[in-house]
Every structure is written in C-alpha cells, then in structure tokens.
Enzyme design. Structure first.
Site, PDB file in Angstrom:
ATOM      1  N   TYR A 123       0.183  -2.058 -12.843  1.00  0.00           N
ATOM      2  CA  TYR A 123      -1.229  -2.195 -13.216  1.00  0.00           C
ATOM      3  C   TYR A 123      -1.513  -1.518 -14.551  1.00  0.00           C
ATOM      4  O   TYR A 123      -2.556  -0.907 -14.745  1.00  0.00           O
ATOM      5  CB  TYR A 123      -2.136  -1.657 -12.100  1.00  0.00           C
ATOM      6  CG  TYR A 123      -1.771  -2.262 -10.762  1.00  0.00           C
ATOM      7  CD1 TYR A 123      -2.026  -3.608 -10.522  1.00  0.00           C
ATOM      8  CD2 TYR A 123      -1.107  -1.530  -9.794  1.00  0.00           C
ATOM      9  CE1 TYR A 123      -1.641  -4.200  -9.335  1.00  0.00           C
ATOM     10  CE2 TYR A 123      -0.720  -2.114  -8.592  1.00  0.00           C
ATOM     11  CZ  TYR A 123      -0.994  -3.452  -8.375  1.00  0.00           C
ATOM     12  OH  TYR A 123      -0.601  -4.031  -7.202  1.00  0.00           O
ATOM     13  N   CYS A 170     -13.259   3.071 -29.313  1.00  0.00           N
ATOM     14  CA  CYS A 170     -14.622   3.567 -29.495  1.00  0.00           C
ATOM     15  C   CYS A 170     -15.391   3.437 -28.200  1.00  0.00           C
ATOM     16  O   CYS A 170     -16.203   2.535 -27.999  1.00  0.00           O
ATOM     17  CB  CYS A 170     -15.301   2.849 -30.649  1.00  0.00           C
ATOM     18  SG  CYS A 170     -14.647   3.475 -32.190  1.00  0.00           S
ATOM     19  N   GLU A 171     -15.094   4.321 -27.323  1.00  0.00           N
ATOM     20  CA  GLU A 171     -15.600   4.371 -25.955  1.00  0.00           C
ATOM     21  C   GLU A 171     -14.834   5.567 -25.378  1.00  0.00           C
ATOM     22  O   GLU A 171     -13.735   5.842 -25.821  1.00  0.00           O
ATOM     23  CB  GLU A 171     -15.173   3.084 -25.241  1.00  0.00           C
ATOM     24  CG  GLU A 171     -15.614   2.981 -23.845  1.00  0.00           C
ATOM     25  CD  GLU A 171     -16.341   1.645 -23.592  1.00  0.00           C
ATOM     26  OE1 GLU A 171     -16.857   1.524 -22.515  1.00  0.00           O
ATOM     27  OE2 GLU A 171     -16.388   0.777 -24.468  1.00  0.00           O
ATOM     28  N   GLY A 194       3.978  -3.741  -4.864  1.00  0.00           N
ATOM     29  CA  GLY A 194       3.895  -3.882  -6.310  1.00  0.00           C
ATOM     30  C   GLY A 194       4.174  -2.511  -6.902  1.00  0.00           C
ATOM     31  O   GLY A 194       5.234  -2.226  -7.457  1.00  0.00           O
ATOM     32  N   GLY A 205       0.827  -1.194   0.000  1.00  0.00           N
ATOM     33  CA  GLY A 205       0.000   0.000   0.000  1.00  0.00           C
ATOM     34  C   GLY A 205       0.865   1.249   0.000  1.00  0.00           C
ATOM     35  O   GLY A 205       0.367   2.347   0.223  1.00  0.00           O
ATOM     36  N   TYR A 254     -10.113   3.810 -12.420  1.00  0.00           N
ATOM     37  CA  TYR A 254      -9.912   4.333 -11.065  1.00  0.00           C
ATOM     38  C   TYR A 254      -9.897   5.857 -11.008  1.00  0.00           C
ATOM     39  O   TYR A 254      -9.550   6.412  -9.967  1.00  0.00           O
ATOM     40  CB  TYR A 254      -8.548   3.871 -10.512  1.00  0.00           C
ATOM     41  CG  TYR A 254      -8.309   2.388 -10.479  1.00  0.00           C
ATOM     42  CD1 TYR A 254      -9.182   1.530  -9.824  1.00  0.00           C
ATOM     43  CD2 TYR A 254      -7.165   1.846 -11.072  1.00  0.00           C
ATOM     44  CE1 TYR A 254      -8.916   0.163  -9.771  1.00  0.00           C
ATOM     45  CE2 TYR A 254      -6.899   0.490 -11.011  1.00  0.00           C
ATOM     46  CZ  TYR A 254      -7.782  -0.342 -10.361  1.00  0.00           C
ATOM     47  OH  TYR A 254      -7.516  -1.686 -10.303  1.00  0.00           O
TER      48      TYR A 254
HETATM   49  C1  LIG Z   1      -2.037  -6.175  -4.963  1.00  0.00           C
HETATM   50  C2  LIG Z   1      -1.420  -6.714  -3.761  1.00  0.00           C
HETATM   51  C3  LIG Z   1      -0.232  -6.155  -3.266  1.00  0.00           C
HETATM   52  C4  LIG Z   1       0.466  -4.975  -3.896  1.00  0.00           C
HETATM   53  O1  LIG Z   1      -0.162  -3.759  -3.711  1.00  0.00           O
HETATM   54  P1  LIG Z   1       0.524  -2.409  -4.242  1.00  0.00           P
HETATM   55  O2  LIG Z   1      -0.389  -1.347  -3.907  1.00  0.00           O
HETATM   56  O3  LIG Z   1       0.754  -2.572  -5.695  1.00  0.00           O
HETATM   57  O4  LIG Z   1       1.844  -2.292  -3.559  1.00  0.00           O
HETATM   58  C5  LIG Z   1       0.319  -6.750  -2.152  1.00  0.00           C
HETATM   59  N1  LIG Z   1      -0.252  -7.822  -1.561  1.00  0.00           N
HETATM   60  C6  LIG Z   1      -1.390  -8.383  -2.014  1.00  0.00           C
HETATM   61  C7  LIG Z   1      -1.963  -9.561  -1.328  1.00  0.00           C
HETATM   62  C8  LIG Z   1      -2.019  -7.834  -3.120  1.00  0.00           C
HETATM   63  O5  LIG Z   1      -3.153  -8.383  -3.556  1.00  0.00           O
END
Ligand SMILES: *Cc1c(COP(=O)(O)O)cnc(C)c1O
Length: 425
Positions: free
Chosen positions: A365, A337-338, A270, A227, A311
């Site tokens: 993502y 086309c959207e 991520g 997060g 989002y």
């Molecule tokens: C998507 C996800 C993450 C990564 O989240 P980020 O915001 O991209 O850092 C970590 N752990 C789990 C279980 C996830 O589903």
C-alpha cells in the site's frame, strides 16, 4: 535491510549504492524477504491443501507478480484491471480470484468471460448472476462474519456497518437465492480487514465459515482472506503465523472430515507478503530548526507514501548514510504543499543534508497508492533479486504527467478572445 559493519545492505548490496545508482526517491524491494514470507506461511500449515492468493492491490508491479507466480502463489484481484494485469503477468485464469465490491455487473461479466473465479458479495448481484448464467458459471460468496478486528477503523471491513460481504445474518436468504437460481457455489470467502493480529480471531471466524459451509454441498474451497499483522515498530506484536497454521490446519482437517471431502484452504495476504520487503529511499533536502522541532525535509511526500497521513500509520525511518551518528530527534517531513509528516519526534542517527533516509515497511500500500499530487513524478522501483538490483519501473517524466491530456487550446485561439479583460492600460 541489514546493518553490516556499520553499513546498511540489502542482500549484501550497500543501500547507499542502490540510491546512487537509481537516484531517489526510490522504492526498493527485497525479493528474498518476499520469498521467506511465502515460505513461512506455507510451511506453517501441514496436512491441508493450502493456496495463497496474493492480494495484488498491495503492490502490483509485474515483476513482483511474476515472482509470486514462480513461487506457486495465486492472485486475489479487486478490479478488472488487476485481473488483466494478472493475466498479463502469466497467471492462469483459474488461479485468479476476482473479489469486487460495488462494481457494475458489466465488470463481473467481463471477468466471467476471462474465465477467472468470481466472488460475489451482494445478494442482489447474486440473484442477477443466477438469472444471467443459469447455473453455468460457478462462483464464490463473500460472507461478512461480523468479527470486528483490524488495526484501525478504515481497514476494518468485518463489522456490522461494513459495506463488504453478505451479512452472516442473511444466510438463509442467500440459501434461498442459491437454490431458486440454481447457483453453483464453489467457495466461501471472508476477509475481515487488515491487521487482525490474533490467531484466535481467525479461528473464530473460520468456525463461523465452517458452520455456513454445511449449506453448500459443492464447495471446493474456503477462503479466510487476510489481515495478518506485520511489525511496523520493533516492539509490535505480530500475528503468530506458525501458531495460526498449526491451529488452523487442525481445525480445517476436522472440518473437511465432517464436510465429507477435502477442500482447499485459501488465504489472501497482501501486507504480510510484501510490506517488510519494501523501503522508500529518500534524500534529505533541508534541515530546519524551529522552536518546536528540527525538521528533516526529504525529496518525497504523501504523494509517494500516503499511509502516515491517511491511516496515521507508523513507518520506521532509518538514516542509512550515518548509522554510527548520535541519536537526535526529528520530524521527518515531505516536500508536498500540505502537511505530510512521515514521522514525528523520531530518534534517528544524526541527519545531515544529502543523507539517504529509508522509510521502512514500504512494500504494501505504498507505491500502489502513490499519486502525482503537486505534479511530482512517481518514483522508480527496484527489485533486489539474487543479489542484484534490477530496475522494475522507471521514474516518471514530464511526458507521463501530460499523457492523455487533451490541449483544446492548441486549436482554439483563446489568446485573442474578446472576453479577456486586459489589465494593461
Ligand atoms: C486488501 C485485501 C486483502 C489483503 O489484505 P492485507 O491486509 O494486505 O493482507 C485480502 N483480501 C481482500 C478481499 C482484500 O480486499
């Protein structure tokens, strides 16, 4: 991406040259940026046994996975297919964490047979797991600490109505199941959603986890998920990773002391590792002056980058072809086309037809959520590594669009069917 002598470059390579060499639309990733994010995260912690589990759903190209592996980063997978890709990339099975939600038990059994670490987020599944494996297979438990955080409702997964994790309010039930089924719980996990921002929120959640840990004597790790927020706009406030690392290291050391043993501290970033490394290079097909706006229409769309539409995500847009041009205001739109607006009312250096626009923060993502909508090919991907641009995924072709399709009318003569009503008189 840097602006050097009025030219945008990645590791010294002119971005326009990369676009010319590999054509557009094109995803380009800067390996140096990924490595520096890994190192910042790692160096922010001290005195704790830290393990970084890359959440590969954010960007799953094999070359990216191998880059992670080379830098001693492990893997967090959310589907059996991700597990298989991780193994293909060469990750040892014990360095892969499988954190599924709402999958069939078959999928969990397949993951067990592959030998990866299993994370369970449902009491009924935990019971079944206990019945099937009778204590022979260790697992982790995903807890939902109900810390509400996250950039927007769709990426908040820690709130009380969330489908993820086992509610912290059900821990006494979990404890009973673990004891009655002789389940070997080696890890506690949480993931409260993307874009948490505040290190105090992490600490709060961590304390909830540390509190839970007392009931599980066999733990090897505590996984605090992810997060971490990164900057999408220049003025965005980001998670202060050095501050988080410092505070969390102290808190974790304290916890380990009271637990009686040194455990590993895991995180699963991520977005933090790959978002800023990525750029979606597009070419301007058309300019359109309407009474309300000037549209710059590019050769990409929500099929390649859906975050702005899904989002309302802000992605900064740069005209790499005209860095010195006067600023003008544009709506940058795609060719789908959207409605597929990449950015409204953006001040951008004057755009001309044929210019290359870079959509920033396109590492996480982005490609991983791309589709073939409108029967468009997905872009190629390039990794700039050691000052050289390497193709890491080819652009799709018409064959990719028809692969796997079964043309039943190559065997059935539909053309002469009597049910076809003729319009010719
Ligand atoms: C998507 C996800 C993450 C990564 O989240 P980020 O915001 O991209 O850092 C970590 N752990 C789990 C279980 C996830 O589903």
């Amino acid at each position: 991406m840097e602006l050097n002598n009025s030219e945008y470059t990645i590791q010294g390579l002119p971005v326009e040259d990369i676009a010319n060499q590999f054509q557009t639309p094109l995803y380009v990733y800067d390996a140096d940026k990924i490595v520096s994010q890994i190192n910042t995260l790692r160096n922010s912690f001290s005195g704790v046994n830290l393990r970084i589990k890359y959440a590969m759903k954010s960007l799953s190209n094999l070359s990216i996975l191998k880059l992670m592996k080379a830098h001693k980063v492990d893997l967090d997978c959310v589907s059996i297919q991700e597990v298989l890709l991780g193994l293909k990339a060469g990750f040892p099975k014990e360095r892969i964490l499988f954190t599924p939600n709402s999958v069939s038990f078959d999928e969990i059994q397949e993951a067990v047979s592959l030998g990866v670490v299993i994370n369970i987020d449902n009491i009924a599944v935990l019971e079944h797991f206990g019945d099937v494996y009778e204590g022979t297979v260790p697992c982790a438990i995903r807890i939902n600490p109900h810390i509400t955080a996250g950039g927007n409702a769709k990426i908040q997964v820690g709130h009380i109505g969330s489908k993820f994790g086992i509610s912290i309010f059900q821990m006494s039930h979990v404890k009973k199941v673990v004891e009655s089924h002789n389940i070997n719980v080696v890890g506690l996990h949480m993931h409260s959603g993307s874009d948490i921002l505040d290190s105090e929120v992490f600490l709060m959640a961590a304390n909830v986890m540390f509190d839970c840990a007392k009931d599980f004597p066999n733990l090897q790790f505590i996984d605090l998920g992810s997060g971490f927020k990164v900057a999408y706009k220049e003025e965005d406030i980001v998670t202060n990773i050095p501050e988080l690392g410092k505070k969390m290291s102290a808190a974790f050391k304290e916890f380990c002391k009271s637990y009686g043993r040194d455990l590993e501290l895991w995180f699963e970033p991520g977005k933090y590792l790959v978002s800023e490394s990525g750029h979606l290079l597009t070419k301007v097909n058309v300019l359109k002056h309407s009474p309300a706006a000037v549209f710059a229409g590019v050769n990409s769309g929500l099929n390649h980058l859906i975050r702005p539409m899904m989002y309302d995500a802000y992605h900064h847009i740069i005209n790499v072809s005209n860095p010195q041009g006067p600023n003008r205001v544009y709506d940058v739109v795609g060719y789908i086309c959207e409605t597929d607006t990449f950015g409204y009312d953006r001040k951008i250096n004057e755009i001309r037809v044929g210019d290359i626009l870079s959509i920033q923060n396109a590492g996480a993502y982005s490609y991983s959520m791309a589709s073939n909508y409108n029967s468009r090919f997905r872009p190629a991907e390039v990794l700039v590594y050691n000052g050289e641009a390497h193709l890491i995924r080819e652009r799709e072709t018409l064959e990719d669009l028809t692969r796997g399709q079964v043309d039943i009318f190559s065997n059935i003569n539909i053309e002469s069917s009597e049910e076809i009503v003729s319009t010719e008189e």
